[in-house]
Design an enzyme around this catalytic site. Sequence first.
Site, PDB file in Angstrom:
ATOM      1  CE  LYS A 161      -0.892  -0.165   4.965  1.00 15.34           C
ATOM      2  NZ  LYS A 161      -1.910  -0.370   5.978  1.00 15.34           N
ATOM      3  NE  ARG A 162       4.547   2.716   4.632  1.00 22.60           N
ATOM      4  CZ  ARG A 162       5.238   3.197   5.645  1.00 22.60           C
ATOM      5  NH1 ARG A 162       6.474   3.551   5.482  1.00 22.60           N
ATOM      6  NH2 ARG A 162       4.679   3.335   6.813  1.00 22.60           N
TER       7      ARG A 162
END
Length: 494
Positions: free
Chosen positions: A253-254
């Site tokens: 998700k980064r």
Amino acid sequence: MSVRTRVAPSPTGDPHVGTAYIALFNRVFARQMGGKFILRIEDTDQARSTPESEAMILDSLRWLGLDWDEGPDVGGEFGPYRQSERSDLYQEYARRLVDAGHAFICYRTPAELEALRNARKEAGKHTALKPSDLLLPEDEVARRKAAGDPYVIRMQVPEDGRCEVEDMLRGAIELDWGQVDAQILMKSDGLPTYHLANVVDDHLMGITHVIRGEEWINSAPKHKLLYQYFGWEMPALCHMPLLRNPDKSKLSKRKNPTSINYYRRMGFLPEAVVNYLGRMGWSMPDESEKFSLEQMVEHFDLQRVSLGGPVFDVEKLRWLNGLWIRENHDPQQLAERFRQWAFNEEYLMAVLPLIQTRLEVLSDVAHLADFFVAGDLPLSVEQFDFPRLEPLQVRKILQFSLWRFEEMRHWQRDTVADALGVIAGHLELKLKDFMMPLFVAVAGRPAAPSIMDAMVILGSDMTRARLRQALSVVGGPSKKETKAWDKEYRSLAF
Ligand code: GLU
């Protein structure tokens, strides 16, 4: 024997595209074989599991059309389908293993475990702790037992040698027992670990094929051994290749939005998302890129799964989504999609109260509420010039808020407000000034209706995507800054 597959998500965060990917292949395989697809909630990690997360997972999978034959909400003859409701069963099965000598009670403390691991490391051995490492003198065990010390139940594992596991896609995989530790089966809180609960449930629920992510391969030897200890037949195992970011790292998700909520809010169509996930590691016999779930079921062949890491590329997904919009909808049908997406009473009822006081004519809605239906906003670096903020402060505000939002498990107005309050306090800024960059990032302008309410309505995923976008405009931490910022952020008490 009829085929039974399952997806077994842990409800510890956003509904992840990886969960939908695994659900899809399990569902397609089961349907094609005329079998059943089951949804089981693996919520034995009580500290991290939340009912909100479970509800979002169920809702997202349903939105994608990946419905299940048995599960916590629809029931079934092998329930309950939520592990937190099956605790007694795991206790009983753990006890059986202990009685048969396949598992043992372990009173070792965390400090002792650390010392044991360090000793192994120093001796140049693998740090997996073996039953022989953990052994305590009998009188010491008796002493700790009498004192009521906490204990765990661990499984017996071989000291060394090779373990062979059969994988449907990879054939025989050899793993080294030397690297396998005396896995904890029951924690000191009386709850099972993933390994015990997963094996017991797959057996009791009659699962015939375990199709799951590649990250579980290393657990396979333990599971195989548990099946042997119980004297049960092991389901066939199939480890799907992991989804990757375009730079080939594990999808995270980064780097990419990973929550299905984001794709939904963004206006991707469920059939396009499912189609794209179906292309992850698999292809139609005629290599066609666009296909429906039904077509996938019809032509599915597990042997066509390729093991090269499939890249989840949002640009490609957009392209495919466009095909679905253009080729499968007449204007009437498209109008219906818009209605389902955002132009409906529910969404309007959330948004309109925030802008009503500023409306003079109805058409004002276009510029007051545009960001509630937009995806990415057209941002420029000049928009982040504020008289009372240094550029460094602006960048930190955005980055610290994003980091905090990535960790937050409850996305509500008060939790958002609390988080931002802590960061503003740390940066010694008045909330009014502190909020400026967030207004621009989320709404595209420095003044807008209550931005915290807007964040809640947009959802954690869309909010984070906007912060990420803003950071790409103003510049997130440089390589040099990252470590210091991270340390500074970690010192905050949320
Ligand atoms: N609860 C595990 C997960 O979150 C399930 C893994 C499995 O399918 O065995 O992915």
